[in-house]
Design a protein around this motif. Structure first.
Motif, short mmCIF file in Angstrom:
data_model
loop_
_atom_site.label_atom_id
_atom_site.label_comp_id
_atom_site.label_asym_id
_atom_site.label_seq_id
_atom_site.Cartn_x
_atom_site.Cartn_y
_atom_site.Cartn_z
N LEU A 39 1.03 -1.30 0.45
CA LEU A 39 0.20 -0.30 -0.23
C LEU A 39 1.29 1.05 -0.28
CD1 LEU A 39 -2.94 1.15 0.17
CD2 LEU A 39 -2.52 1.15 1.76
N GLU A 40 1.96 0.75 0.90
CA GLU A 40 3.14 2.59 0.72
C GLU A 40 3.47 2.78 -0.68
OE1 GLU A 40 2.40 0.29 2.96
OE2 GLU A 40 3.38 0.68 5.45
N GLY A 41 3.57 1.77 -1.38
CA GLY A 41 4.69 1.53 -2.42
C GLY A 41 3.54 2.04 -3.55
N ILE B 286 -5.08 6.74 0.75
CA ILE B 286 -4.49 5.70 0.25
C ILE B 286 -5.47 5.31 -0.47
CG2 ILE B 286 -1.93 7.43 0.93
CD1 ILE B 286 -1.52 4.76 2.33
N ALA B 287 -5.65 4.39 0.85
CA ALA B 287 -6.76 3.04 1.00
C ALA B 287 -7.89 3.35 -0.61
CB ALA B 287 -7.30 2.94 2.07
N TYR B 288 -8.44 4.70 -0.47
CA TYR B 288 -9.51 4.64 -1.44
C TYR B 288 -9.21 4.60 -3.00
CZ TYR B 288 -13.66 7.57 -3.77
OH TYR B 288 -13.79 7.06 -4.87
N GLU B 289 -7.59 5.91 -3.30
CA GLU B 289 -7.44 6.31 -4.10
C GLU B 289 -6.70 4.70 -4.64
OE1 GLU B 289 -4.46 9.30 -4.69
OE2 GLU B 289 -6.22 10.62 -4.19
N ASN B 290 -6.02 3.71 -3.80
CA ASN B 290 -6.11 1.80 -4.54
C ASN B 290 -6.80 1.90 -4.91
OD1 ASN B 290 -5.15 -0.34 -4.02
ND2 ASN B 290 -2.94 0.44 -3.72
#
Ligand code: ZN
Length: 367
Positions: free
Chosen positions: A24-26, A86-90
């Protein structure tokens, strides 16, 4: 290398996909890195103020530089809203690539303890859950989390001088807390040679005893022994990367016989110089030896890649045709750690898509 036909491009794009190995962070796009830096007035931590400049920064040369960039990005994540974003954009990215299901690896210990940002595990779990649920509502995508232990932080002296069990114990604890929020497994990542699997045996024993599946990275920056440790000591249900298992024929036979899938990330392996070129990569040889293979993107923006691109690599560099691409895509649905109902539904939808392609072909031929 010949370009793919437009028809195969279209097929790869519309193929329903599942991805089992992506961080996720990458996976944060440069535009979001800038948003986060502005949100927290941390622009001075970045070497550029625009997305193109950040993409340039991502063109690092070795695993050490890669980890440095990774840690700066991790440091920008500070609030519940950040994790939700970041979760939503993923999830939005999944929809763009027709990825129906993703297991995202996430490293909670770094955020809660190492970087001392004042982030609590509750902020993380609730933020990730909010983003994941909004993505499901807006895009119909399913996301699950793998919480992983940092090998490097477990050896604070940067060598095998002193093993600190704390990151492992805490990460397992957070993963168990997160089971109601989509956490499906315990993982471990980082530099293998100075943090071998055998040190982490107790924490993976505890995960298994608690009924939590285990998906360690192994056989990326270390050889076959690391994969042996993963399957014999760390209870691997799947192995992250695992490609260097190819160096030991006995191990290849063992992986095939025990049906332990590999989460293979070809572009990551080339970018981080595990292999000099795709021609040297053992993806196809592992597949032909009977090992269950899946294809994954690892840290897509950091490698200027994505999952769709990895499927193009399978076709262009490894010579796979449509039926193999379907088989490899299906492997990811089949070996996901989603709960049985979700898994059965996703598999049925995948099979229906494949059947519809066949019907369309027959109709086009007037059969
Ligand atoms: Zn990885």
């Amino acid at each position: 290398m010949d370009p793919l036909t437009p028809e195969l491009e279209h097929f790869i794009h519309s193929l329903p996909k599942a991805e089992l190995h992506v961080h996720l962070e990458g996976a944060i796009e440069p535009e979001t890195v800038l948003t986060l830096a502005q949100r927290h007035a941390m622009e001075e931590r970045l070497p550029a103020r625009d997305a193109a400049g950040l993409r340039q920064w991502f063109s690092y040369r070795d695993f050490g530089t890669f980890l440095e960039i990774y840690m700066v990005i991790q440091d920008l994540l500070r609030t519940r809203e950040d994790f939700a974003l970041i979760a939503y954009e993923n999830g939005a990215d999944m929809a763009r690539q027709n990825i129906c299901y993703r297991e995202l690896t996430f490293t909670p210990y770094t955020h809660v303890h190492f970087q001392r940002k004042g982030v609590r595990i509750e902020d993380i779990l609730l933020g990730l859950e909010e983003g994941r649920q909004r993505a499901k509502a807006d895009f119909g995508v399913e996301m699950r989390w793998v919480f992983d232990i940092s090998r490097n932080l477990s050896f604070p002296d940067n060598g095998m001088l002193r093993y600190d069990p704390e990151p492992g114990i805490r990460t397992l604890d957070y993963a168990l807390q997160g089971r109601d929020y989509g956490v499906v497994a315990l993982g471990i990542g980082g530099y293998e040679p100075t943090a071998p699997g055998r040190y982490f045996r107790a924490v993976f024993d505890a995960a298994q005893a608690a009924g939590l599946p285990c998906v360690p990275h192994a056989g990326e920056n270390d050889g076959a022994q690391s994969v042996w440790d993963a399957i014999n000591l760390l209870h691997a249900d799947r192995v992250g990367h695992g490609v260097r298992a190819w160096e030991d024929p006995t191990l290849v036979r063992e992986l095939a016989a025990r049906r332990i899938p590999l989460e293979i990330c070809p572009t990551s392996n080339i970018q981080l110089k595990v292999y000099p070129a795709y021609a040297d990569h053992p993806f196809r040889r592992l597949d032909e030896a009977g090992v269950i293979v899946t294809v994954n993107s690892d840290d897509p923006p950091l490698f200027n890649a994505n999952l769709t691109q990895e499927y193009r690599v399978l076709a262009q560099h490894f010579g796979y045709g449509k039926s193999d691409l379907v088989r490899i895509a299906r492997n990811a649905f089949l070996h996901s750690l989603a709960e049985p109902g979700t898994k059965a539904r996703l598999l049925a939808e995948f099979d229906a898509w494949v059947a519809a392609q066949e019907t369309g072909k027959q109709e086009a031929a007037g059969v």
